[in-house]
Enzyme design. Structure first.
Site, short mmCIF file in Angstrom:
data_model
loop_
_atom_site.label_atom_id
_atom_site.label_comp_id
_atom_site.label_asym_id
_atom_site.label_seq_id
_atom_site.Cartn_x
_atom_site.Cartn_y
_atom_site.Cartn_z
N LYS A 207 8.21 7.33 -33.71
CA LYS A 207 7.96 8.20 -34.62
C LYS A 207 7.93 7.67 -35.93
O LYS A 207 6.82 7.89 -36.67
CB LYS A 207 9.04 9.20 -34.65
CG LYS A 207 9.27 10.09 -33.29
CD LYS A 207 10.34 11.14 -33.73
CE LYS A 207 11.56 10.67 -33.91
NZ LYS A 207 12.27 10.01 -32.73
N ARG B 73 15.36 18.76 -35.85
CA ARG B 73 16.08 18.15 -34.61
C ARG B 73 16.86 19.24 -33.95
O ARG B 73 17.40 18.71 -32.97
CB ARG B 73 16.85 16.54 -34.94
CG ARG B 73 16.54 15.69 -34.61
CD ARG B 73 17.45 14.38 -34.98
NE ARG B 73 17.31 13.34 -34.49
CZ ARG B 73 16.75 12.07 -34.90
NH1 ARG B 73 15.87 12.25 -36.15
NH2 ARG B 73 17.04 10.76 -34.59
N ARG C 282 14.68 -3.33 -30.61
CA ARG C 282 14.10 -3.08 -31.72
C ARG C 282 14.73 -3.67 -33.10
O ARG C 282 16.14 -4.10 -33.11
CB ARG C 282 14.33 -1.40 -31.99
CG ARG C 282 13.75 -1.13 -33.63
CD ARG C 282 13.46 0.38 -33.74
NE ARG C 282 14.44 1.05 -33.65
CZ ARG C 282 14.49 2.35 -33.78
NH1 ARG C 282 13.22 2.94 -33.62
NH2 ARG C 282 15.52 3.17 -33.53
N ARG D 186 19.51 -2.01 -36.27
CA ARG D 186 20.41 -0.89 -36.52
C ARG D 186 21.74 -1.02 -35.80
O ARG D 186 21.60 -1.18 -34.73
CB ARG D 186 19.60 0.30 -36.34
CG ARG D 186 18.57 0.69 -37.45
CD ARG D 186 17.61 1.79 -37.01
NE ARG D 186 18.26 2.80 -36.44
CZ ARG D 186 17.52 4.06 -35.93
NH1 ARG D 186 16.16 4.17 -36.40
NH2 ARG D 186 18.29 4.99 -35.63
N ARG E 278 22.38 9.41 -28.01
CA ARG E 278 21.22 9.69 -28.64
C ARG E 278 20.54 10.47 -27.96
O ARG E 278 19.95 11.96 -28.19
CB ARG E 278 20.70 8.78 -29.66
CG ARG E 278 21.56 8.51 -30.69
CD ARG E 278 21.26 7.12 -31.21
NE ARG E 278 19.74 6.92 -31.80
CZ ARG E 278 19.01 6.02 -32.07
NH1 ARG E 278 19.62 4.57 -31.81
NH2 ARG E 278 17.74 6.13 -32.83
P1 AMP Z 1 16.54 8.12 -36.55
O1 AMP Z 1 16.34 7.19 -37.59
O2 AMP Z 1 15.54 9.35 -36.68
O3 AMP Z 1 16.68 7.84 -35.18
O4 AMP Z 1 18.09 8.88 -36.81
C1 AMP Z 1 19.21 8.19 -36.76
C2 AMP Z 1 20.43 9.04 -36.81
O5 AMP Z 1 20.62 9.91 -37.83
C3 AMP Z 1 20.33 10.07 -35.59
O6 AMP Z 1 21.04 9.47 -34.45
C4 AMP Z 1 21.40 11.17 -36.27
O7 AMP Z 1 22.74 10.71 -36.16
C5 AMP Z 1 20.91 11.03 -37.58
N1 AMP Z 1 19.81 12.02 -37.93
C6 AMP Z 1 18.57 11.69 -38.21
N2 AMP Z 1 17.68 12.79 -38.53
C7 AMP Z 1 18.57 13.83 -38.29
C8 AMP Z 1 18.32 15.16 -38.25
N3 AMP Z 1 17.08 16.07 -38.37
N4 AMP Z 1 19.42 16.22 -37.80
C9 AMP Z 1 20.75 15.65 -37.68
N5 AMP Z 1 21.02 14.38 -37.60
C10 AMP Z 1 19.92 13.31 -38.01
#
Ligand code: AMP
Length: 243
Positions: A36, A111, A151, A184, A195
């Site tokens: 994404k 999400r 990554r 990360r 996740r």
């Molecule tokens: P990402 O970078 O999109 O993979 O997000 C990393 C982490 O941030 C996720 O595993 C969640 O803990 C939190 N997170 C990101 N976006 C959301 C969202 N829309 N709702 C809730 N938690 C989020």
């Protein structure tokens, strides 16, 4: 006189063209690691609209040590989702920025069905002028695991590498910045599994929600970056004209 009329006319037509071609809100949906963020960056270049990544915004809050960041840090470390009320508020503030007027790419939001309902209500006022388009990127589980655990990110220019599939020229060093790459904290196999559990339980219903609404497309995420981006652009144009 005639020159001012023609200037006005050409300004009007350029405004019309701009509003006709405004991409509107694009939602990029998909499991962790489908690409994404990578695709959002491609679309930013093509459409000149901002990427709004809730993961990036949360990580920035964690880095700055804000109240939200302190709450989010533990939750993110476990691979769980940050509560809707906090994430929605953060997105609401970001959407007030003027750079979102022609559209934006939401990367990692919504999400949960709660976030989707909140967003739909918020966008309902502009649904005619800027209808949203939801795109789900599909990649199989084993491929996702390799993408996540391999990554690495440049902390300076945010370029994303993968030690298995797209390594930097020098191990651990960004090709563009020369900065040391970072991994990360939640890109481990253990956190990835959590996740994925959160994705299946809470985010897969969001994909079904937008599929049922019809303004939805699926793209195969296991192809070259530019091919996937072209697929997203084609789907967005098709859905926009179908509106
Ligand atoms: P990402 O970078 O999109 O993979 O997000 C990393 C982490 O941030 C996720 O595993 C969640 O803990 C939190 N997170 C990101 N976006 C959301 C969202 N829309 N709702 C809730 N938690 C989020």
């Amino acid at each position: 006189m005639s020159s001012s009329v023609s200037t006005e006319t050409s300004m009007e037509s350029s405004r019309a063209t701009e509003s006709n071609t405004a991409p509107g809100p694009i939602l990029l949906l998909g499991a962790p690691g489908v690409g994404k963020g990578t695709q959002a960056k491609e679309l930013v270049k093509l459409w000149s609209i901002p990427q709004i990544s809730t993961g990036d915004l949360l990580r920035a809050n964690v880095a700055e040590g804000t109240k939200l960041g302190r709450v989010a840090k533990e939750i993110m470390g476990r691979g769980e989702l940050v509560p809707d009320s906090l994430v929605n508020e953060m997105v609401a503030v970001r959407l007030l920025e003027p750079d979102t007027a022609r559209g934006y790419i939401l990367d990692g939001f919504p999400r949960t069905l709660g976030q989707a309902t909140w967003l739909d209500a918020r966008l309902s006022a502009q649904i005619e002028s800027l209808p949203l388009v939801a795109v789900s990127i599909q990649v199989n589980y084993n491929q996702l695991l390799r993408r996540i655990t391999g990554r690495r990110n440049c902390p300076v220019c945010q370029t994303i590498y993968n030690v298995y599939m797209n390594p930097p020229k020098r191990e651990g060093i960004c090709d563009v910045e020369g900065a040391a790459l970072i991994q990360r904290a939640d890109d481990t196999e253990e956190v990835f599994k959590e996740r994925m559990r959160a994705y299946t339980a809470l985010t897969a219903p969001v994909v079904d929600h937008y599929r049922a609404l019809g303004r939805f497309a699926e793209v195969d995420g296991d192809r070259p970056i530019a091919v996937i981006a072209a697929g997203i652009v084609a789907a967005a144009e098709r859905l926009r004209h179908a509106a």
